[in-house]
Design an enzyme around this catalytic site. Structure first.
Site, short mmCIF file in Angstrom:
data_model
loop_
_atom_site.label_atom_id
_atom_site.label_comp_id
_atom_site.label_asym_id
_atom_site.label_seq_id
_atom_site.Cartn_x
_atom_site.Cartn_y
_atom_site.Cartn_z
N PRO A 80 7.42 8.02 38.42
CA PRO A 80 8.77 8.00 39.00
C PRO A 80 8.75 8.45 40.46
O PRO A 80 7.96 9.33 40.82
CB PRO A 80 9.56 8.98 38.12
CG PRO A 80 8.56 9.75 37.34
CD PRO A 80 7.27 9.00 37.34
N ALA A 83 10.14 12.59 42.17
CA ALA A 83 10.22 13.56 41.07
C ALA A 83 9.19 14.65 41.24
O ALA A 83 8.94 15.43 40.33
CB ALA A 83 10.03 12.85 39.73
N GLY A 86 4.00 12.93 42.85
CA GLY A 86 2.92 12.43 43.71
C GLY A 86 2.80 10.92 43.77
O GLY A 86 1.70 10.39 43.91
N SER A 87 3.94 10.21 43.72
CA SER A 87 3.83 8.75 43.72
C SER A 87 3.28 8.23 45.06
O SER A 87 2.44 7.31 45.06
CB SER A 87 5.16 8.09 43.38
OG SER A 87 6.12 8.39 44.35
N ALA A 89 1.18 9.58 47.11
CA ALA A 89 -0.27 9.81 47.20
C ALA A 89 -1.03 8.81 46.35
O ALA A 89 -2.07 8.27 46.78
CB ALA A 89 -0.60 11.23 46.75
N ALA A 90 -0.51 8.51 45.15
CA ALA A 90 -1.18 7.54 44.29
C ALA A 90 -1.17 6.16 44.95
O ALA A 90 -2.17 5.42 44.90
CB ALA A 90 -0.51 7.50 42.92
N ASP A 130 -1.90 16.36 46.90
CA ASP A 130 -1.52 15.18 46.12
C ASP A 130 -2.60 14.10 46.19
O ASP A 130 -2.98 13.52 45.17
CB ASP A 130 -0.21 14.58 46.64
CG ASP A 130 0.99 15.48 46.43
OD1 ASP A 130 0.80 16.70 46.25
OD2 ASP A 130 2.11 14.96 46.44
#
Ligand code: PMV
Length: 308
Positions: A80, A83, A86-87, A89-90, A130
């Site tokens: 998500p 939230a 760490g979106s 960074a991914a 992250d």
């Protein structure tokens, strides 16, 4: 065609204190971002031209790490947004892994370094927590001091971060989002001002560092009772640093009824909390009942993955 994916993350211990050189622990979570690429006639992302705002991490990674022809990129994400999971960074790490897989695949330390730079360029400020978690998976211990199980070291903004491996048995966590969006930068600045004038806040930063060091041992032993106690103590110290929020406090108190421990995760001021529990369904239901948006996550052994 090539494909790559990377996991999201949670900060278990040490947020804010890490800005002052104290250690922090982050773990990868079982929600991943994936990206596929094939050579095409014009750059597209998910079937359309890239959106400069929405795709800023992918575009920044391409700006510095891609000199090939146009690509047709397809993304999917189970992480998500906003939230504290760490979106971005991914996205950065998976994109860099994908791009480098077309020529000379980057090794994990180079991916961690490049991922950190992408976040830094897009956000203006960042710690490498992250992105290093997205590369390594499992869990990491980030410290200004170099210790055993060193993975890599990253320099930036006048700091050197030494990133270490943490042994982590499988565990379940429940994340509750307050729905209150807080900005990391002002919260970090507020803590800095508080620590400068208040001895109790300065002592809290050091005490959080000790908790991260103890937490590393408790996690490695799979001692969830101890880990939960340390999470509760870390939360108390984050309250001293004035980064909690009444809604976070309410969710944390509720979660603790069926959890080993609970605390805010990430910058605080709203955002999300995390509970360590062996009754994830009960904790999730309880948190939903008082208005939280809930994510159930497990520890994730796999860091960045490339499928050529
Ligand atoms: O909001 P997040 O999950 O990116 O965490 C911020 C963590 C801080 O320690 C507050 C700041 C930092 O850059 O480490």
């Amino acid at each position: 065609m090539a494909a790559a994916s990377a996991p999201g993350k949670l900060i278990l211990f040490g947020e804010h204190a890490v800005v002052f050189g104290e250690p922090a622990i982050a773990m990868a979570v079982s929600a991943r971002f994936g990206i596929e690429g094939t050579p095409g006639s014009a750059l597209t992302i998910d079937g359309a031209p890239p959106d400069p705002e929405r795709h800023r991490y992918i575009l920044k990674a391409m700006e510095h790490h891609w000199d090939g022809g146009p690509l047709t990129l397809t993304t999917r994400s189970a992480i998500p947004d906003s939230a504290g999971l760490g979106s971005s960074a991914a996205v950065s790490v998976a994109t860099l892994a994908l791009l480098s897989s077309f020529s000379t695949p980057k090794e994990p330390p180079a991916l961690a370094e490049a991922g950190y730079r992408v976040e830094l360029q897009v956000q203006g400020r960042a710690s490498p927590i992250d992105t290093s978690t997205a590369v390594h998976g499992q869990a990491i211990f980030v410290d200004s001091r170099r210790g055993d199980d060193l993975l890599w070291s990253i320099e930036g903004l006048g700091n050197v971060w030494h990133v270490h491996h943490v042994d982590l048995p499988e565990l379940s966590l429940v994340v509750g989002e307050t729905g209150i969006h807080a900005h990391t930068g002002p919260l970090v600045d507020g803590v800095r001002r508080l620590v400068e004038r208040d001895a109790e806040a300065a002592a809290a930063v050091e005490a959080i560092g000790d908790i991260s060091r103890e937490g590393r041992l408790a996690l490695a032993e799979g001692d969830w009772v101890r880990t939960g106690e340390l999470m509760d103590r870390n939360q108390k110290l984050l309250e001293t640093l004035q980064v909690s929020h009444p809604t976070l406090d309410k969710l944390i108190a509720k979660a603790r009824e069926h959890a080993y421990g609970a605390k805010l995760t990430g910058a605080g001021g709203g955002g999300s909390m995390v509970a360590l529990t062996d009754q994830p369904e009960t904790v999730a239901d309880d948190l939903r009942a008082i208005g939280a948006h809930v994510h159930m996550v497990r520890s994730e052994p796999l860091g960045v993955q490339v499928e050529a």
